[in-house]
Design a protein around this motif. Structure first.
Motif, PDB file in Angstrom:
ATOM      1  N   MET A 251      30.045  44.025  55.178  1.00  0.00           N
ATOM      2  CA  MET A 251      30.531  44.729  53.519  1.00  0.00           C
ATOM      3  C   MET A 251      32.029  45.380  53.655  1.00  0.00           C
ATOM      4  O   MET A 251      32.501  46.460  52.506  1.00  0.00           O
ATOM      5  CB  MET A 251      29.490  44.554  52.796  1.00  0.00           C
ATOM      6  CG  MET A 251      28.577  43.389  52.566  1.00  0.00           C
ATOM      7  SD  MET A 251      30.232  42.108  51.680  1.00  0.00           S
ATOM      8  CE  MET A 251      29.081  41.971  50.009  1.00  0.00           C
TER       9      MET A 251
ATOM     10  N   ASN B 297      33.145  48.222  46.451  1.00  0.00           N
ATOM     11  CA  ASN B 297      32.517  48.088  45.865  1.00  0.00           C
ATOM     12  C   ASN B 297      31.489  48.816  46.111  1.00  0.00           C
ATOM     13  O   ASN B 297      30.140  48.893  46.610  1.00  0.00           O
ATOM     14  CB  ASN B 297      32.221  46.813  44.765  1.00  0.00           C
ATOM     15  CG  ASN B 297      33.006  45.902  45.387  1.00  0.00           C
ATOM     16  OD1 ASN B 297      33.863  45.928  43.932  1.00  0.00           O
ATOM     17  ND2 ASN B 297      33.651  45.044  46.536  1.00  0.00           N
TER      18      ASN B 297
ATOM     19  N   ALA C  80      25.019  45.976  39.595  1.00  0.00           N
ATOM     20  CA  ALA C  80      24.911  44.696  40.463  1.00  0.00           C
ATOM     21  C   ALA C  80      25.503  43.601  40.247  1.00  0.00           C
ATOM     22  O   ALA C  80      26.343  42.755  40.340  1.00  0.00           O
ATOM     23  CB  ALA C  80      24.253  45.584  41.102  1.00  0.00           C
ATOM     24  N   THR C  81      24.910  43.043  39.182  1.00  0.00           N
ATOM     25  CA  THR C  81      24.985  41.943  38.441  1.00  0.00           C
ATOM     26  C   THR C  81      25.850  41.944  37.854  1.00  0.00           C
ATOM     27  O   THR C  81      27.253  40.825  37.464  1.00  0.00           O
ATOM     28  CB  THR C  81      23.836  41.080  37.685  1.00  0.00           C
ATOM     29  OG1 THR C  81      22.228  41.288  38.585  1.00  0.00           O
ATOM     30  CG2 THR C  81      23.569  40.200  36.922  1.00  0.00           C
ATOM     31  N   LEU C  82      26.953  42.583  37.100  1.00  0.00           N
ATOM     32  CA  LEU C  82      27.378  42.701  36.037  1.00  0.00           C
ATOM     33  C   LEU C  82      28.941  43.556  36.824  1.00  0.00           C
ATOM     34  O   LEU C  82      29.776  42.355  36.433  1.00  0.00           O
ATOM     35  CB  LEU C  82      27.707  44.477  34.971  1.00  0.00           C
ATOM     36  CG  LEU C  82      26.613  44.081  33.249  1.00  0.00           C
ATOM     37  CD1 LEU C  82      26.891  44.982  32.771  1.00  0.00           C
ATOM     38  CD2 LEU C  82      27.513  42.747  33.406  1.00  0.00           C
ATOM     39  N   VAL C  83      28.818  43.474  38.230  1.00  0.00           N
ATOM     40  CA  VAL C  83      30.469  44.318  39.125  1.00  0.00           C
ATOM     41  C   VAL C  83      30.527  44.073  40.066  1.00  0.00           C
ATOM     42  O   VAL C  83      31.111  44.187  40.297  1.00  0.00           O
ATOM     43  CB  VAL C  83      31.232  45.787  38.329  1.00  0.00           C
ATOM     44  CG1 VAL C  83      31.379  45.701  36.840  1.00  0.00           C
ATOM     45  CG2 VAL C  83      29.738  46.697  38.411  1.00  0.00           C
ATOM     46  N   GLU C  84      29.096  43.294  40.373  1.00  0.00           N
ATOM     47  CA  GLU C  84      29.425  43.322  42.247  1.00  0.00           C
ATOM     48  C   GLU C  84      29.298  44.643  43.241  1.00  0.00           C
ATOM     49  O   GLU C  84      30.566  44.865  43.234  1.00  0.00           O
ATOM     50  CB  GLU C  84      30.355  42.074  42.045  1.00  0.00           C
ATOM     51  CG  GLU C  84      29.774  41.157  42.218  1.00  0.00           C
ATOM     52  CD  GLU C  84      30.361  39.742  42.884  1.00  0.00           C
ATOM     53  OE1 GLU C  84      30.350  40.035  43.716  1.00  0.00           O
ATOM     54  OE2 GLU C  84      30.581  38.583  42.618  1.00  0.00           O
TER      55      GLU C  84
ATOM     56  N   GLN D 270      27.939  46.695  46.257  1.00  0.00           N
ATOM     57  CA  GLN D 270      27.225  47.415  47.794  1.00  0.00           C
ATOM     58  C   GLN D 270      26.744  48.153  47.450  1.00  0.00           C
ATOM     59  O   GLN D 270      26.043  47.275  48.558  1.00  0.00           O
ATOM     60  CB  GLN D 270      28.708  46.475  48.516  1.00  0.00           C
ATOM     61  CG  GLN D 270      29.310  45.898  48.323  1.00  0.00           C
ATOM     62  CD  GLN D 270      30.228  45.737  48.673  1.00  0.00           C
ATOM     63  OE1 GLN D 270      31.284  46.766  49.409  1.00  0.00           O
ATOM     64  NE2 GLN D 270      31.615  44.547  49.343  1.00  0.00           N
TER      65      GLN D 270
ATOM     66  N   PHE E  15      23.717  37.342  44.813  1.00  0.00           N
ATOM     67  CA  PHE E  15      25.593  38.156  44.960  1.00  0.00           C
ATOM     68  C   PHE E  15      24.705  40.258  44.744  1.00  0.00           C
ATOM     69  O   PHE E  15      25.278  40.994  45.274  1.00  0.00           O
ATOM     70  CB  PHE E  15      26.823  37.805  44.015  1.00  0.00           C
ATOM     71  CG  PHE E  15      25.913  37.908  43.110  1.00  0.00           C
ATOM     72  CD1 PHE E  15      25.599  36.617  42.303  1.00  0.00           C
ATOM     73  CD2 PHE E  15      26.252  39.320  41.947  1.00  0.00           C
ATOM     74  CE1 PHE E  15      25.619  37.062  40.641  1.00  0.00           C
ATOM     75  CE2 PHE E  15      25.834  39.143  40.859  1.00  0.00           C
ATOM     76  CZ  PHE E  15      25.044  37.988  40.534  1.00  0.00           C
TER      77      PHE E  15
ATOM     78  N   HIS F 143      38.658  40.867  36.355  1.00  0.00           N
ATOM     79  CA  HIS F 143      37.576  41.223  38.317  1.00  0.00           C
ATOM     80  C   HIS F 143      36.127  40.061  38.309  1.00  0.00           C
ATOM     81  O   HIS F 143      35.306  39.925  37.783  1.00  0.00           O
ATOM     82  CB  HIS F 143      36.694  42.803  37.194  1.00  0.00           C
ATOM     83  CG  HIS F 143      36.292  43.404  38.183  1.00  0.00           C
ATOM     84  ND1 HIS F 143      36.499  44.015  39.189  1.00  0.00           N
ATOM     85  CD2 HIS F 143      34.497  43.261  38.879  1.00  0.00           C
ATOM     86  CE1 HIS F 143      35.390  44.216  39.692  1.00  0.00           C
ATOM     87  NE2 HIS F 143      34.178  43.383  39.155  1.00  0.00           N
ATOM     88  N   PRO F 144      36.601  39.653  39.278  1.00  0.00           N
ATOM     89  CA  PRO F 144      35.522  38.513  39.733  1.00  0.00           C
ATOM     90  C   PRO F 144      34.739  38.715  40.641  1.00  0.00           C
ATOM     91  O   PRO F 144      33.715  38.328  41.095  1.00  0.00           O
ATOM     92  CB  PRO F 144      36.486  37.089  40.296  1.00  0.00           C
ATOM     93  CG  PRO F 144      38.416  38.531  40.957  1.00  0.00           C
ATOM     94  CD  PRO F 144      37.743  39.137  40.087  1.00  0.00           C
ATOM     95  N   GLY F 145      35.076  39.991  41.383  1.00  0.00           N
ATOM     96  CA  GLY F 145      34.232  40.708  42.226  1.00  0.00           C
ATOM     97  C   GLY F 145      34.293  40.039  43.441  1.00  0.00           C
ATOM     98  O   GLY F 145      34.982  39.387  43.454  1.00  0.00           O
ATOM     99  N   PRO F 146      33.995  40.512  44.407  1.00  0.00           N
ATOM    100  CA  PRO F 146      33.768  40.270  45.717  1.00  0.00           C
ATOM    101  C   PRO F 146      33.122  39.041  46.318  1.00  0.00           C
ATOM    102  O   PRO F 146      33.820  38.093  46.421  1.00  0.00           O
ATOM    103  CB  PRO F 146      32.822  41.713  46.922  1.00  0.00           C
ATOM    104  CG  PRO F 146      32.972  41.838  45.783  1.00  0.00           C
ATOM    105  CD  PRO F 146      32.342  41.699  44.983  1.00  0.00           C
ATOM    106  N   THR F 147      32.201  38.070  45.589  1.00  0.00           N
ATOM    107  CA  THR F 147      31.739  37.044  45.519  1.00  0.00           C
ATOM    108  C   THR F 147      32.381  35.661  44.641  1.00  0.00           C
ATOM    109  O   THR F 147      31.523  34.886  44.354  1.00  0.00           O
ATOM    110  CB  THR F 147      30.284  37.165  45.554  1.00  0.00           C
ATOM    111  OG1 THR F 147      29.694  36.977  44.644  1.00  0.00           O
ATOM    112  CG2 THR F 147      30.028  37.956  46.829  1.00  0.00           C
ATOM    113  N   GLY F 148      32.863  36.560  43.374  1.00  0.00           N
ATOM    114  CA  GLY F 148      33.091  36.160  41.654  1.00  0.00           C
ATOM    115  C   GLY F 148      32.321  35.541  40.986  1.00  0.00           C
ATOM    116  O   GLY F 148      32.262  34.928  40.438  1.00  0.00           O
ATOM    117  N   ASN F 149      31.121  36.227  41.423  1.00  0.00           N
ATOM    118  CA  ASN F 149      29.995  36.174  40.502  1.00  0.00           C
ATOM    119  C   ASN F 149      30.147  37.282  39.146  1.00  0.00           C
ATOM    120  O   ASN F 149      29.471  37.266  38.129  1.00  0.00           O
ATOM    121  CB  ASN F 149      28.853  35.927  41.305  1.00  0.00           C
ATOM    122  CG  ASN F 149      28.693  35.262  41.649  1.00  0.00           C
ATOM    123  OD1 ASN F 149      28.396  34.039  41.210  1.00  0.00           O
ATOM    124  ND2 ASN F 149      28.732  35.178  43.389  1.00  0.00           N
ATOM    125  N   ALA F 150      30.468  38.556  39.109  1.00  0.00           N
ATOM    126  CA  ALA F 150      31.013  39.784  38.133  1.00  0.00           C
ATOM    127  C   ALA F 150      30.710  39.133  37.082  1.00  0.00           C
ATOM    128  O   ALA F 150      31.013  37.678  36.382  1.00  0.00           O
ATOM    129  CB  ALA F 150      31.573  40.650  38.042  1.00  0.00           C
TER     130      ALA F 150
ATOM    131  N   GLY G 118      41.795  41.356  41.239  1.00  0.00           N
ATOM    132  CA  GLY G 118      40.470  42.034  40.548  1.00  0.00           C
ATOM    133  C   GLY G 118      39.886  42.612  41.760  1.00  0.00           C
ATOM    134  O   GLY G 118      39.595  42.753  42.735  1.00  0.00           O
TER     135      GLY G 118
END
Lengths: 331, 331
Positions: free
Chosen positions: A1, A143, A255-259, A261, A292, B164-171, B331
């Motif tokens: 990552m 991130n 982590a859940t809101l903006v991802e 690492q 994620f 802002h999808p975040g690195p995996t698209g889950n943000a 994003g």
């Protein structure tokens, strides 16, 4: 990552940056070069209880002391990190612990002393994130959340490889998100804020309320609670575990809101080491449950008390790189 | 706080986008032009209980139905919004409600049918945010949270003018942040998640547990609770107020963490109108206390059931604009 090389912006400016780190206890200044080295520094106690002009005089003294250094003439930018809230969009600051400054036009007042140099104002949490991303434990991460757990709890984000100050420079205020919506009132006006459960004074207060007493007549600080916890005191341990739980819920929310690492944690309470980090990593598994988010790493900060100055400089270098078409994109 | 014109990216691609919206109930597809118009559409029920290949066959049927349209030949990109979690970095999806897909290589399988076209995969919350930013209530805002409150609670962010999808698209997974760290267990493994307190089924469950009964033998849904609340039933009102409190704590966390100017809320539960929005605005004042967070506006979503398709297309147009040096940044 990791993405190699993403952390370090190639400065688009030549000379050093004038960095200011303004807190409720001290006003620190330095000339910081493009490698993060402090060429010269100055410091004053913050006359936090005085009127706004008296506080500003302390800032001016710091700047004048720096200005006698020969490298001042080559300065290319100014970076200010300040206790918040700040408003980067208007250049004003309203530090909670400096009541004389409410909407104080700090950028304008500093500009009167630094002339044409561009000025970048950030909240202190954002500055810490800039510092750890540039020189510390968040280096190479695109991130990251960088936190301070101390008298208060604060933080800042690196998102998509760049600092994320937000429109007013305050993003990352993790200390004042509620993780206990029916919980104890917080001085900010909210309830069950992370800071209300996890700051040093609250760790000590909770232990005292449960009957803990510091060893050898020491001051009843979070450090003393940590010492008791290390010696096996169950009340002291429980107070750190509750703090860890609140921090875990807050970090998991990030982590859940903006991802993110990685989470970098500094500040006095983080000095407790495994007494805090052990239960924190354990609790994080309970709250960061989505695929994620569950891999987020927790590491100690690498920069010490100069983080605020280094970070104020980093933010200024980043802004300068953006303005001149350098590699950075704005947060 | 608006920035005129920031929302609408000038597409850097000419033809329409092939959009897919994959949920636990239906698989929808459309060809979407650069103004957001759906030129042609197709839909299948999601065979959610079946094996992964059976689910994929439904996707393939949707694509084949679209492919007979003449505009398919001019398609320039593919946008997929999927129930999460997704992993945009590997092109795989693991929708909670489609157990046959775990790490399913959806992007690769779609590519077998769409050839060389670039594919953008996003979580469904991210897609909703893209849609509302492009065509709906978040248009013109540089920093927004767009949410769905329905069977579940989800969301996505626009930050600094870009998705802002975040690195995996889950943000933006606001449904699974804890606002009640000692609260009830959530199916995600956490405790006191926003979704656990504020989703439609949980609003209905809480009302039933407190003794509420739907009027006229109606189904005990959140809509029925809303009807009772509108008629003045105190238990029904209390259940919506508790949901509003949890949503407020979650939204306040977002505003405090990343600085958002507006929250756009859609989904079936948002259809309750003032029964939800009234207490939500009131509770938000209790939790969004810091100066830079307290001004966050709450508005209803403008796009309806097509939001997923429009958003999948918007994300693809945004990615295409970036890839070809258009106005967008990633994003």
């Amino acid at each position: 990552m990791h993405s190699e090389g993403a952390a370090v912006r190639v400065p688009a400016v030549e000379g050093p940056v004038v960095a200011l780190d303004i807190g409720g206890t001290k006003i620190a200044g330095a000339l910081v070069d493009s490698t993060g080295r402090l060429l010269v520094r100055a410091q004053r106690r913050t006359p936090a209880a005085e009127d706004g002009e008296t506080v500003m005089r302390a800032v001016a003294e710091v700047l004048r002391e720096l200005a006698v250094d020969p490298s001042w003439a080559r300065a290319s930018a100014v970076g200010i990190g300040s206790a918040g809230p700040v408003d980067a969009s208007t250049g004003t600051v309203s530090p909670v612990n400096v009541p004389g400054w409410r909407g104080f036009p700090l950028v304008q007042r500093v500009r009167e002393m630094t002339g044409e140099l561009p000025i970048t104002l950030s909240g202190d949490g954002v500055a810490i994130a800039a510092a750890e991303h540039w020189q510390g434990a968040a280096r190479g991460y695109d991130n990251a959340l960088c936190m301070v757990v101390s008298t208060g709890v604060g933080g800042g984000f690196v998102l998509g490889g760049a600092l994320h100050p937000g429109p007013t420079g305050n993003a990352g205020h993790i200390g004042h998100i509620s993780v206990d919506l029916d919980g104890p009132p917080c001085p900010c006006g909210g309830r069950g804020c992370v800071e209300r459960l996890a700051s040093g004074p609250n760790i000590a207060r909770r232990a005292l309320e449960e009957g803990w007493k510091p060893e050898d007549g020491a001051e009843p600080t979070a450090a003393a609670v940590a010492a008791s916890a290390r010696a096996g005191d169950p009340i002291a341990r429980a107070s750190f575990e509750r703090a860890a739980q609140a921090l875990a819920a807050g970090i998991a929310a990030c982590a859940t809101l903006v991802e993110i690492q990685v989470v970098v944690i500094g500040g006095g309470v983080a000095g407790a080491g495994e007494v805090l980090f052990g239960p924190l990593r354990e609790q994080l598994r309970r709250y960061a449950t989505l695929s994620f988010a569950s891999g987020v790493e927790v590491v100690p900060a690498q920069l010490g008390t100069d983080a605020g100055l280094v970070g104020a400089a980093a933010a200024a270098y980043g802004a300068a790189a953006t303005a001149t078409g350098g590699a950075a994109d704005t947060g």
